[in-house]
Motif scaffolding. Structure first.
Motif, mmCIF file in Angstrom:
data_model
loop_
_atom_site.group_PDB
_atom_site.id
_atom_site.type_symbol
_atom_site.label_atom_id
_atom_site.label_comp_id
_atom_site.label_asym_id
_atom_site.label_seq_id
_atom_site.Cartn_x
_atom_site.Cartn_y
_atom_site.Cartn_z
ATOM 1 N N ALA A 33 -3.108 9.117 1.505
ATOM 2 C CA ALA A 33 -1.736 9.741 1.559
ATOM 3 C C ALA A 33 -1.566 9.654 0.725
ATOM 4 O O ALA A 33 -0.627 9.222 -0.268
ATOM 5 C CB ALA A 33 -1.843 10.109 3.061
ATOM 6 N N VAL A 34 -0.559 11.356 0.559
ATOM 7 C CA VAL A 34 1.045 11.352 -0.459
ATOM 8 C C VAL A 34 1.568 11.232 0.583
ATOM 9 O O VAL A 34 1.652 10.507 1.747
ATOM 10 C CB VAL A 34 0.006 12.964 -0.350
ATOM 11 N N HIS A 35 2.267 10.428 -0.303
ATOM 12 C CA HIS A 35 3.613 9.760 0.350
ATOM 13 C C HIS A 35 4.620 9.785 -0.559
ATOM 14 O O HIS A 35 4.909 10.240 -1.647
ATOM 15 C CB HIS A 35 3.943 8.483 0.642
ATOM 16 N N VAL A 36 6.057 10.383 0.280
ATOM 17 C CA VAL A 36 7.720 10.745 -0.201
ATOM 18 C C VAL A 36 8.063 8.966 -0.172
ATOM 19 O O VAL A 36 8.015 8.404 0.517
ATOM 20 C CB VAL A 36 8.394 12.052 0.031
ATOM 21 N N LEU A 51 3.926 10.631 -4.375
ATOM 22 C CA LEU A 51 3.561 10.180 -5.030
ATOM 23 C C LEU A 51 1.979 9.967 -4.251
ATOM 24 O O LEU A 51 1.831 10.523 -3.503
ATOM 25 C CB LEU A 51 3.417 9.019 -4.296
ATOM 26 N N PRO A 52 1.927 10.703 -5.484
ATOM 27 C CA PRO A 52 -0.016 11.906 -5.850
ATOM 28 C C PRO A 52 -0.765 10.171 -4.668
ATOM 29 O O PRO A 52 -0.303 9.071 -5.458
ATOM 30 C CB PRO A 52 -0.536 11.653 -6.576
ATOM 31 N N ILE A 53 -1.553 10.513 -4.128
ATOM 32 C CA ILE A 53 -3.289 9.648 -3.712
ATOM 33 C C ILE A 53 -3.170 8.610 -5.300
ATOM 34 O O ILE A 53 -3.859 9.428 -6.396
ATOM 35 C CB ILE A 53 -4.152 10.703 -2.749
ATOM 36 N N GLY A 54 -3.504 7.313 -5.394
ATOM 37 C CA GLY A 54 -4.154 7.049 -6.395
ATOM 38 C C GLY A 54 -2.936 6.278 -8.088
ATOM 39 O O GLY A 54 -2.947 5.674 -8.107
ATOM 40 N N PRO A 63 -1.143 6.355 -14.287
ATOM 41 C CA PRO A 63 0.282 5.123 -15.194
ATOM 42 C C PRO A 63 1.076 5.685 -12.769
ATOM 43 O O PRO A 63 1.105 6.064 -12.179
ATOM 44 C CB PRO A 63 1.023 6.121 -15.553
ATOM 45 N N ALA A 64 1.796 4.236 -13.123
ATOM 46 C CA ALA A 64 2.961 4.009 -12.078
ATOM 47 C C ALA A 64 3.822 5.004 -12.371
ATOM 48 O O ALA A 64 3.624 5.739 -13.513
ATOM 49 C CB ALA A 64 3.474 3.203 -12.167
ATOM 50 N N ILE A 65 4.952 5.113 -11.529
ATOM 51 C CA ILE A 65 5.848 6.238 -11.479
ATOM 52 C C ILE A 65 6.706 5.479 -11.525
ATOM 53 O O ILE A 65 7.064 4.926 -10.632
ATOM 54 C CB ILE A 65 5.454 7.458 -10.622
ATOM 55 N N ASP A 66 8.218 6.294 -11.808
ATOM 56 C CA ASP A 66 9.126 5.017 -11.850
ATOM 57 C C ASP A 66 10.295 6.076 -11.403
ATOM 58 O O ASP A 66 10.144 7.443 -12.629
ATOM 59 C CB ASP A 66 9.861 5.375 -13.459
ATOM 60 N N SER A 126 12.116 3.715 0.946
ATOM 61 C CA SER A 126 11.472 3.126 2.227
ATOM 62 C C SER A 126 10.863 4.417 1.724
ATOM 63 O O SER A 126 10.765 5.249 0.754
ATOM 64 C CB SER A 126 12.817 3.923 2.992
ATOM 65 N N VAL A 127 9.586 4.408 2.315
ATOM 66 C CA VAL A 127 8.574 5.488 3.066
ATOM 67 C C VAL A 127 9.127 6.720 4.346
ATOM 68 O O VAL A 127 10.111 6.567 5.214
ATOM 69 C CB VAL A 127 7.183 5.601 2.840
ATOM 70 N N ALA A 128 8.743 8.158 3.737
ATOM 71 C CA ALA A 128 8.853 8.734 4.844
ATOM 72 C C ALA A 128 8.236 8.851 5.501
ATOM 73 O O ALA A 128 8.738 9.306 7.199
ATOM 74 C CB ALA A 128 9.510 10.494 3.717
ATOM 75 N N VAL A 129 7.403 8.494 5.742
ATOM 76 C CA VAL A 129 6.719 8.214 6.770
ATOM 77 C C VAL A 129 5.478 7.093 6.516
ATOM 78 O O VAL A 129 5.010 7.011 5.956
ATOM 79 C CB VAL A 129 5.135 10.315 6.775
#
Length: 129
Positions: free
Chosen positions: A50-53, A72-75, A82-85, A109-112
């Motif tokens: 799933a997509v996560h904030v 963060l998009p899936i994958g 690439p990873a996201i900074d 943390s993650v929002a969900v």
């Protein structure tokens, strides 16, 4: 007068892995206990379906302050993606490195809560004098 150069006395790589059992609890990544720290990157990858904030906080002086977030998009960070900074993309102003004062820390943390996968977080910083 003005800014002066400083020497990194110890490079630091902090690694954390969040899973579904962590829920939305904040995880401490970097502590500036004895010296101030220059936080240079907070790299994120995720294998959850799933997509996560992901949220970034500064903690210190009796306060916990959210300073940015990124979706963060899936994958993200997997199979050649690439990873996201978070510092480069998720801060509202002055993206990039910042100084973390003595006695402060950063948390993520993650929002969900995650479902079945994991969120990997790598914080790159250095203590300086």
């Amino acid at each position: 007068m003005g800014l002066q150069l400083f020497d990194i006395t110890r490079p630091i790589i902090d690694i954390a892995q969040l899973s579904s059992s962590d829920g939305t609890t904040r995880t401490t990544m970097t502590n500036a206990n004895v010296y101030a720290a220059l936080v240079q990157s907070v790299l994120l990858s995720c294998d959850d379906p799933a997509v996560h904030v992901v949220q970034l906080f500064i903690v210190g002086g009796g306060h916990t302050v959210p300073i940015g977030s990124v979706s963060l998009p899936i994958g993200t960070g997997l199979n050649g993606t690439p990873a996201i900074d978070l510092l480069a993309t998720g801060l509202p102003v002055l993206p990039g490195p910042f100084i973390l004062p003595v006695g402060y820390s950063i948390q993520v943390s993650v929002a969900v809560a995650l479902t079945t996968g994991h969120l990997q977080v790598v914080a790159l910083s250095g203590l300086f004098t």
